[in-house]
Design an enzyme around this catalytic site. Sequence first.
Site, PDB file in Angstrom:
ATOM      1  N   THR A   1       0.966  -1.271   0.014  1.00 27.40           N
ATOM      2  CA  THR A   1      -0.164   0.016   0.076  1.00 27.40           C
ATOM      3  C   THR A   1       1.035   1.233   0.120  1.00 27.40           C
ATOM      4  OG1 THR A   1       0.092   0.064   2.368  1.00 27.40           O
ATOM      5  CG2 THR A   1      -1.729  -1.171   1.323  1.00 27.40           C
ATOM      6  N   THR A   2       0.439   2.324  -0.419  1.00 24.64           N
ATOM      7  CA  THR A   2      -0.671   2.967  -0.846  1.00 24.64           C
ATOM      8  C   THR A   2      -0.635   3.500  -2.217  1.00 24.64           C
ATOM      9  OG1 THR A   2      -1.166   3.435   1.382  1.00 24.64           O
ATOM     10  CG2 THR A   2      -2.426   4.818  -0.146  1.00 24.64           C
TER      11      THR A   2
END
Length: 257
Positions: free
Chosen positions: A50-51
């Site tokens: 992520t992100t």
Amino acid sequence: MDKPPLVLDPNFSGASEDFPAVLRRKGLLQIAPEPTAAIGSHSFVPTESTTILAFKFAGGVLVAGDRRATAGNTVVFDRADKVLEIDRHSIMAIAGVPATAWEMARVLEHSFQYFRRTQLQEMSVDGKVRALSKLLRDNFGFVMQGVGVVVPIFATYDWNSKPEARLYFYDAMGAQFEVTDYAATGSGSPAVRGILYYKNSWGDKKLKELNEDEAIAIALRALDTAAEADTSTGGVDRSGKIFPLIKIAGVFKQSVA
């Protein structure tokens, strides 16, 4: 020789049971055992990344992602590639299990190449979007087991009927949603969406009006802010020369401090 009379089960109701339920009632379908960890070891924790974020700006679509991959509370790798170029017009950003997502990206890349070489033309945007949707839907069995969740963002530029930037995000089952301005997924996405919403609503310029340098600056600030609130998101590490990856309209760019 006469056939024996058909014996009907008085407890059976075709309207109340489906076929697997009948098999279970007759003892012909075994129930899968609960998964257990190996003796003396911990449960398997998949690696996740992520992100990621994407938004439309004056030059097309900007797609960016941090570099951190984690397994639980452990940082596995700080230089993961989460923004992948599929073809000269298409970019896929990944949030979730990198092993599954990278395989999906390879399948998409080969599919687009095969179509282009056999049909002597680019695959349509709708075809590209549905191809990724099918890969996600086929992967849903692993998602239910908790080992292969992928929630990507797909950006492309439509050069055909009406030239324009196209931006989509997906859920784990393969449903695609086209967005008009921006999208963000991953554990740090709430902070990113807040920044992009504020900038698009009350900033000096709308996101679509930003030039390339301004768009890169906003992406860096959003990811750096997400890293402050989310330990799974890696921000800017100037000492280690680790910066988010950014791609614009299929052209690779690595951000600078």
